[in-house]
Structures are given as structure tokens and as C-alpha cells.
Design an enzyme around this catalytic site. Structure first.
Site, PDB file in Angstrom:
ATOM      1  N   CYS A   1      -4.234   4.643   9.270  1.00  0.00           N
ATOM      2  CA  CYS A   1      -4.284   5.768   8.326  1.00  0.00           C
ATOM      3  C   CYS A   1      -5.590   5.753   7.531  1.00  0.00           C
ATOM      4  O   CYS A   1      -6.178   6.805   7.268  1.00  0.00           O
ATOM      5  CB  CYS A   1      -3.102   5.712   7.359  1.00  0.00           C
TER       6      CYS A   1
HETATM    7  C1  BEZ Z   1      -1.404   2.286  10.371  1.00  0.00           C
HETATM    8  O1  BEZ Z   1      -1.844   3.245   9.772  1.00  0.00           O
HETATM    9  O2  BEZ Z   1      -2.111   1.358  10.731  1.00  0.00           O
HETATM   10  C2  BEZ Z   1       0.064   2.201  10.692  1.00  0.00           C
HETATM   11  C3  BEZ Z   1       0.995   2.789   9.853  1.00  0.00           C
HETATM   12  C4  BEZ Z   1       2.333   2.683  10.146  1.00  0.00           C
HETATM   13  C5  BEZ Z   1       2.750   2.019  11.292  1.00  0.00           C
HETATM   14  C6  BEZ Z   1       1.786   1.466  12.151  1.00  0.00           C
HETATM   15  C7  BEZ Z   1       0.449   1.566  11.852  1.00  0.00           C
END
Ligand code: BEZ
Length: 211
Positions: free
Chosen positions: A45
Site C-alpha cells: 500500500c
Molecule cells: C501490503 O500493502 O503490503 C499488504 C496489505 C495487506 C495484506 C497484504 C499486503
């Protein structure tokens, strides 16, 4: 009921990092992108939001307003934004909706059924100036989105809206377009002064009208 292409994008009022926003009012006559991410302070994210911030000039060129959303609180967003700025070498320049009660996420069917904590998936809604949903994409949490592809998709739906052309597989800006079936050959002659190639009665190509 799940949202479908062509539906009016549901209106809502929400707290964001840029103050309280009424969605339709905020969109005004612009195109819009509403996109969700699963969780603040997560790696994928962080890269996605940095990338969107860096593409602001491209969204502006296309008259697209961008707004993000997750089910985190406003306080959490506000604490996370400096990390995005620091690690991605940018400044987050679009609002992030805080949706801890999942009101907007439910309205847009953004919750990921695979998520243990009722988090949002990586959904993207492209909304036209008429407030209708033109395109939807959903990625799982583990797959960061390709925002160059989102720009390509905006270019395609804007071409359809403005020039009655569709775009073929793997189309890129400047490539040949396809005349939509609802335009007759006779109308196509008037509408596409650069001419068109009638490969089949249903497959007619024309140079990109705005290039
Ligand atoms: C991420 O943004 O890295 C992420 C968020 C939720 C689950 C898996 C990855």
C-alpha cells in the site's frame, strides 16, 4: 446489490485527510478515481500511494480527481502519510478517506471476503463526469496495482466517451482504435475524417481521433 458498470456511483460524505468531503460535490464535473487499499502501514500500500502521488500530473492532464480509501481511522492515515512521503520520495497530494465503520467500503462492495479482519481489497472505480461507473478493477491484497494500466484504462474510456471508439487488445496511446458497432459505415465516414479500414463489417479500425 453489487455495483455494475453504468450504475451511478453512490454518493457519500466522509472524513478524509483533506477534510470532510461530499463525494459528488467534490467530483464536480471532473472524472474521478475512487480506489481502496487494505491497510495503513503496510508495504505494498505504501508503494501504491506513493506511485499515485507521483502520477498527479497525469491524472490532472486527464481531468481526473483521485481519492483513496481504507478502513483505517483518520488519525492512522495522518500518521502514515509522512512515511509514504519519506520512503517513496513524494508528497501524498490527494485525499484519503477514513472508513473505520466500513460505510463507504460496503456501499462500493470493496471488502475483501478473504480478509480475516474485514479489510478492503484493492478496488478501483473510474467514474465519468456524469457520475456513472465506467470501469472497475479488483486486485487482492498481495498484488500491487499497475497505475500505468489505470491511466491507459482512463484514456480508453475517455476515447469512448468523446469519440465513439473502442480500444483493441494491448492498445497504447497513439495506436489504432476500433469504431464501435453502433456507428454505421455512413456515419463513420463523417465522424472519422482520417478514414477507416473495414477489415470485416464488425471490425473497423481508425487512427486514434485525438492524435
Ligand atoms: C501490503 O500493502 O503490503 C499488504 C496489505 C495487506 C495484506 C497484504 C499486503
Amino acid at each position: 446489490m453489487a455495483l455494475r458498470l453504468g450504475d451511478t456511483a453512490p454518493d457519500f460524505t466522509a472524513e478524509t485527510t483533506e477534510g470532510t468531503i461530499n463525494f459528488h460535490e467534490w467530483l464536480g464535473t471532473s472524472w474521478g478515481i475512487l480506489f481502496s487499499h487494505p491497510k495503513d502501514f503496510t508495504p505494498v500500500c505504501t508503494t501504491e500511494l506513493g506511485k499515485v502521488a507521483k502520477l498527479k500530473g497525469e491524472f490532472d492532464k486527464r481531468e481526473v480527481k483521485v481519492i483513496g480509501l481504507s478502513v483505517d481511522s483518520l488519525e492512522s492515515h495522518q500518521k502514515w502519510v509522512p512515511d509514504i512521503n519519506e520512503t517513496q520520495g513524494t508528497a501524498v497530494n490527494f485525499p484519503l478517506i477514513a472508513d473505520p465503520e466500513r460505510k463507504t467500503a460496503i456501499l462500493y462492495d470493496m471488502l475483501d471476503p478473504q480478509s480475516e479482519n474485514n479489510l478492503t481489497a484493492r478496488s478501483v472505480y473510474i467514474i465519468g463526469p456524469d457520475k456513472k461507473i465506467k470501469l472497475m478493477i479488483v486486485y487482492p491484497a498481495s498484488t500491487g496495482r499497475n497505475f500505468e494500466e489505470v491511466l491507459r484504462a482512463i484514456d480508453s474510456v475517455q476515447l469512448t466517451a468523446n469519440f465513439s471508439v473502442a480500444t483493441p487488445a494491448d492498445w497504447k496511446d497513439g495506436g489504432e482504435c476500433i469504431i464501435v458497432p453502433s456507428v454505421s459505415d455512413e456515419d463513420a465516414q463523417k465522424k472519422f475524417p482520417k478514414g477507416f479500414n473495414r477489415v470485416k463489417p464488425y471490425l473497423r479500425t481508425t487512427p486514434q481521433p485525438n492524435r
